[in-house]
Design a protein around this motif. Sequence first.
Motif, PDB file in Angstrom:
ATOM      1  N   ASN A 200       0.892  -1.271   0.011  1.00 15.82           N
ATOM      2  CA  ASN A 200      -0.012  -0.057   0.110  1.00 15.82           C
ATOM      3  C   ASN A 200       0.921   1.242  -0.127  1.00 15.82           C
ATOM      4  O   ASN A 200       0.705   2.148  -0.815  1.00 15.82           O
ATOM      5  CB  ASN A 200      -0.805  -0.096   1.155  1.00 15.82           C
ATOM      6  N   GLU A 201       1.832   1.426   0.894  1.00 20.29           N
ATOM      7  CA  GLU A 201       2.707   2.420   1.134  1.00 20.29           C
ATOM      8  C   GLU A 201       3.802   2.624  -0.117  1.00 20.29           C
ATOM      9  O   GLU A 201       3.895   3.883  -0.822  1.00 20.29           O
ATOM     10  CB  GLU A 201       3.500   2.436   2.241  1.00 20.29           C
ATOM     11  N   LYS A 202       4.425   1.491  -0.854  1.00 23.03           N
ATOM     12  CA  LYS A 202       5.365   1.647  -1.682  1.00 23.03           C
ATOM     13  C   LYS A 202       5.045   1.568  -3.041  1.00 23.03           C
ATOM     14  O   LYS A 202       5.559   2.220  -3.816  1.00 23.03           O
ATOM     15  CB  LYS A 202       6.162   0.769  -1.612  1.00 23.03           C
ATOM     16  N   GLU A 203       3.883   0.666  -3.345  1.00 16.69           N
ATOM     17  CA  GLU A 203       3.198   0.663  -4.679  1.00 16.69           C
ATOM     18  C   GLU A 203       1.938   1.177  -4.791  1.00 16.69           C
ATOM     19  O   GLU A 203       1.247   1.150  -6.076  1.00 16.69           O
ATOM     20  CB  GLU A 203       3.064  -1.044  -4.915  1.00 16.69           C
ATOM     21  N   GLY A 204       1.451   1.954  -3.727  1.00 20.51           N
ATOM     22  CA  GLY A 204      -0.097   2.545  -3.814  1.00 20.51           C
ATOM     23  C   GLY A 204      -0.950   1.638  -4.222  1.00 20.51           C
ATOM     24  O   GLY A 204      -2.169   2.143  -4.532  1.00 20.51           O
ATOM     25  N   VAL A 205      -1.137   0.392  -3.960  1.00 19.66           N
ATOM     26  CA  VAL A 205      -2.217  -0.456  -4.081  1.00 19.66           C
ATOM     27  C   VAL A 205      -3.166  -0.272  -3.196  1.00 19.66           C
ATOM     28  O   VAL A 205      -2.807   0.049  -1.707  1.00 19.66           O
ATOM     29  CB  VAL A 205      -1.711  -2.055  -3.938  1.00 19.66           C
ATOM     30  N   THR A 206      -4.315  -0.082  -3.639  1.00 16.16           N
ATOM     31  CA  THR A 206      -5.466   0.070  -2.625  1.00 16.16           C
ATOM     32  C   THR A 206      -6.257  -1.370  -2.069  1.00 16.16           C
ATOM     33  O   THR A 206      -6.314  -2.234  -2.960  1.00 16.16           O
ATOM     34  CB  THR A 206      -6.743   0.902  -3.490  1.00 16.16           C
ATOM     35  N   PHE A 207      -6.676  -1.438  -0.952  1.00 16.55           N
ATOM     36  CA  PHE A 207      -7.021  -2.642  -0.548  1.00 16.55           C
ATOM     37  C   PHE A 207      -8.442  -2.560   0.399  1.00 16.55           C
ATOM     38  O   PHE A 207      -8.597  -1.636   0.995  1.00 16.55           O
ATOM     39  CB  PHE A 207      -6.093  -3.280   0.399  1.00 16.55           C
ATOM     40  N   LEU A 208      -9.301  -3.631  -0.030  1.00 15.18           N
ATOM     41  CA  LEU A 208     -10.603  -3.573   0.612  1.00 15.18           C
ATOM     42  C   LEU A 208     -10.276  -5.106   1.159  1.00 15.18           C
ATOM     43  O   LEU A 208     -10.416  -6.183   0.297  1.00 15.18           O
ATOM     44  CB  LEU A 208     -11.754  -3.660  -0.053  1.00 15.18           C
ATOM     45  N   LEU A 209     -10.215  -5.286   2.453  1.00 15.23           N
ATOM     46  CA  LEU A 209     -10.050  -6.560   2.960  1.00 15.23           C
ATOM     47  C   LEU A 209     -11.180  -6.863   4.042  1.00 15.23           C
ATOM     48  O   LEU A 209     -11.463  -6.522   4.891  1.00 15.23           O
ATOM     49  CB  LEU A 209      -8.411  -6.551   3.611  1.00 15.23           C
ATOM     50  N   ALA A 210     -11.486  -8.206   3.940  1.00 20.16           N
ATOM     51  CA  ALA A 210     -12.651  -9.001   4.832  1.00 20.16           C
ATOM     52  C   ALA A 210     -11.589  -9.537   5.886  1.00 20.16           C
ATOM     53  O   ALA A 210     -10.733 -10.281   5.618  1.00 20.16           O
ATOM     54  CB  ALA A 210     -13.437  -9.753   4.052  1.00 20.16           C
ATOM     55  N   GLU A 211     -11.979  -9.392   7.212  1.00 18.12           N
ATOM     56  CA  GLU A 211     -11.100 -10.201   8.200  1.00 18.12           C
ATOM     57  C   GLU A 211     -12.111 -10.386   9.547  1.00 18.12           C
ATOM     58  O   GLU A 211     -13.017  -9.388   9.831  1.00 18.12           O
ATOM     59  CB  GLU A 211     -10.115  -9.231   8.622  1.00 18.12           C
TER      60      GLU A 211
END
Length: 276
Positions: A200-211
């Motif tokens: 997320n920080e280095k590649e800018g990937v956005t996450f929606l995570l179910a946990e």
Amino acid sequence: MTAPAARTQAETETLLEVNNIEVIYNHVILVLKGVSLSVPRGGIVALLGGNGAGKTTTLKAISNLLKSERGEVTKGQILYRGERVQGLDPSDLVRRGVIQVMEGRHCFEHLTIEENLLTGAYTRRDREIAQDLEKVYSYFPRLKERRRSQAGYTSGGEQQMCAIGRALMSRPETILLDEPSMGLAPQLVEEIFGIVSDLNEKEGVTFLLAEQNTSVALRHAHHGYILETGRVVMEGPAAELRENPDVKEFYLGISEKGRKSFREVRSYRRRKRWLA
Ligand SMILES: Nc1ncnc2c1ncn2[C@@H]1O[C@H](COP(=O)(O)OP(=O)(O)OP(=O)(O)O)[C@@H](O)[C@H]1O
Ligand SMILES: [Mg+2]
């Protein structure tokens, strides 16, 4: 890994928007009863809740994977970058930058780790696949060590890494990550969430995570939604949810009054406390 910087949702562009969706399975079983959420570009958003709350159904509604389970979005809207994505083929959604990592990992057991990773690039036509494979190995050095092993013979943690690595090979903008902690030892869960934060920080990937693992999810996410029987019952910045007395008591197991189960408090009382 340091805690993520607090960001307000209003500051950034909304990438994914789910507006009041209803999902019905087999034409009769109403499972999502008006779920709304939004995911800003560059965010990590956690979808929390117990067994059967509707987390996986929400992710599958977004990625259009409900049809094979006889599920259907019967109300509401799902927008990605402001465009309606309901009814799109899942591979169209991958081309737009959204990919789901399924609960339970789903690696191809008979393929090697490297072959599994390469299947993630199937929608791509560019020449940078080898370079991206090396990048995945830089985030997951264990996968590099096991690159020639058949996925079916690798550990649960390696298979989870392989599933995330395979998703990365499609160069996603957003990853829908379902229950990454499932069945893994605490140390591995930390390692995987650490990599999620790094991506997320280095590649800018956005996450929606179910946990279901509220504690680890709220330490790595920026924002959280709590689902209960198909409805969002609470939402807020992760730092606020971590300090909320009800979340502490019912989802983090830190109870002052000795109650361990969310169900032990009647829902009207919970609602009253949350709305107060
Ligand atoms: N294919 C299906 N047909 C009918 N009902 C289903 C189907 N899939 C899920 N359900 C029901 O929908 C509800 C929500 O399930 P879902 O898998 O979305 O929950 P979840 O929050 O992901 O739970 P878990 O933490 O156990 O993975 C449950 O009551 C479940 O039994
Ligand atoms: Mg689930």
